[in-house]
Write a protein that holds these residues in place. Structure first.
Motif, PDB file in Angstrom:
ATOM      1  N   GLU A 124       0.916  -1.059   0.013  1.00 25.95           N
ATOM      2  CA  GLU A 124      -0.083  -0.126  -0.007  1.00 25.95           C
ATOM      3  C   GLU A 124       0.968   1.178   0.005  1.00 25.95           C
ATOM      4  N   VAL A 125       1.926   1.315   0.625  1.00 29.24           N
ATOM      5  CA  VAL A 125       2.844   2.541   0.866  1.00 29.24           C
ATOM      6  C   VAL A 125       3.476   2.573  -0.517  1.00 29.24           C
ATOM      7  N   SER A 126       3.921   1.477  -1.094  1.00 31.13           N
ATOM      8  CA  SER A 126       4.543   1.509  -2.547  1.00 31.13           C
ATOM      9  C   SER A 126       3.242   2.181  -3.525  1.00 31.13           C
ATOM     10  N   ALA A 127       2.090   1.850  -3.597  1.00 29.44           N
ATOM     11  CA  ALA A 127       1.239   2.328  -4.383  1.00 29.44           C
ATOM     12  C   ALA A 127       0.785   3.510  -4.304  1.00 29.44           C
ATOM     13  N   SER A 128       0.609   4.024  -2.951  1.00 27.96           N
ATOM     14  CA  SER A 128      -0.006   5.287  -2.380  1.00 27.96           C
ATOM     15  C   SER A 128       0.997   6.502  -2.599  1.00 27.96           C
ATOM     16  N   SER A 150       8.572   1.781  -5.927  1.00 26.54           N
ATOM     17  CA  SER A 150       8.698   0.498  -6.420  1.00 26.54           C
ATOM     18  C   SER A 150       9.600  -0.474  -5.566  1.00 26.54           C
ATOM     19  N   ILE A 151       8.469  -0.872  -4.665  1.00 19.97           N
ATOM     20  CA  ILE A 151       9.361  -1.706  -3.593  1.00 19.97           C
ATOM     21  C   ILE A 151       9.010  -3.198  -4.097  1.00 19.97           C
ATOM     22  N   SER A 152      10.164  -3.919  -4.287  1.00 20.94           N
ATOM     23  CA  SER A 152      10.198  -5.121  -4.495  1.00 20.94           C
ATOM     24  C   SER A 152      10.282  -6.172  -3.240  1.00 20.94           C
TER      25      SER A 152
END
Length: 307
Positions: free
Chosen positions: A27-31, A35-37
């Motif tokens: 959610e943090v990555s999207a919001s 780009s968190i792999s």
């Protein structure tokens, strides 16, 4: 930003916590447009079952290739070996005690027990640096317990260097017996209690036993931009009782200290505080935390840029 995060389950309970962390990190990555792999390897019970080792060299090398590690259970077999293999100088535990609850039913509190993991000069210097960085970020003072013998001089010298470079962090000292007493009588006055390995192990156990909200406890250990972040799971807790708040707070520390994302970390911390005050539990808590992160990201992107 681009980041690679390792998720290590360790055991069945740790797997649940990793699922909470994965949902929040996604959610943090999207919001916030990152780009968190997310990677996965084995440690603890899972590694023992697969490889007859609690921690393999392959897992260590995979962790070294990441920006940070989320460990599902801070007490799983292999956890301390992982700190050592990654050359991490300090272990910090977040505690929750009655005097520090500030009128809330449940709340994260500003009380940390930090243990420098070795007294060799390099680890001592790096551990002191990490402790002051953490205390500065958390706006806390440091109360330290110096080791006895020859190591005392090097300990005090390492702290003095950081005290000069970080004068905004108050520094004071206590003996080990006085520190143990202060944990019982006035823990809310301590901020960070910084200890050498032996005293830290004793005070760690004492402080953990005093904790009234063990499901909020979490550990972190970092150096430069690599760190291990882990909720503490009490042995008597069933999987159904696991509190996503500890996973979320671990993620917040990861964002703050390994990914240099203080705004995102603050949003996660605020979401946790709001959800805890509403009395939510379990998966619904995680969903609500993610909802608040989403709203925060949307508001930030819609806000006009300052002139």
């Amino acid at each position: 930003m681009r980041a690679k995060i390792m998720l290590l389950n360790g055991n069945a309970a740790g797997k649940v916590m990793c699922q909470y962390a994965q949902q929040i990190l996604t959610e943090v990555s999207a919001s916030f447009g990152h780009s968190i792999s997310l990677m996965q390897e084995k440690i603890g019970e899972e590694s023992l079952e697969a490889y007859q080792e609690a921690l393999t060299q392959e897992t260590v090398e995979a962790c070294q290739d990441c920006h940070a590690v989320f460990l599902g259970d801070a007490a799983c077999p292999g956890a301390l070996d992982l700190y050592d293999a990654l050359d991490l100088p300090i272990r910090i535990r977040s505690l929750c005690v009655p005097e520090a609850l500030c009128g809330r039913h449940e709340a994260p509190v500003s009380l940390w027990l930090a243990q420098i993991l070795s007294l060799d000069p390099e680890t001592l210097r790096e551990g002191a640096q990490a402790a002051f960085r953490f205390a500065k970020e958390m706006e806390a003072g440091i109360v330290h317990v110096a080791p006895s013998g020859a190591a005392k001089t090097e300990w005090e010298a390492a702290l003095r260097v950081q005290e000069v470079s970080q004068p905004q962090v108050p520094l004071s000292s206590l003996s080990a017996p006085d520190a143990a007493s202060a944990l019982v009588t006035s823990p809310f006055r301590m901020g960070m209690l910084l200890c050498p390995p032996y005293a830290g192990s004793i005070l760690h156990a004492s402080a953990t036993a005093l904790c009234t909200q063990p499901l909020l406890m979490h550990d972190l250990s970092f150096h430069d931009h690599l760190g291990v972040y882990a909720p503490f799971i009490p042995p008597v807790v069933d999987d159904e009782e696991l509190n996503p708040a500890a996973a979320a707070l671990s993620v917040a520390k990861m964002l703050r200290f390994s990914l240099d994302l203080p705004v995102e970390a603050g949003c996660v911390e605020a979401a946790v505080a709001n959800v805890l005050s509403a009395g939510e539990e379990g998966q619904k808590m995680t969903d609500l935390i993610c909802d608040q992160i989403s709203v925060a990201g949307e508001l930030m992107y819609k806000s006009p840029l300052p002139h």
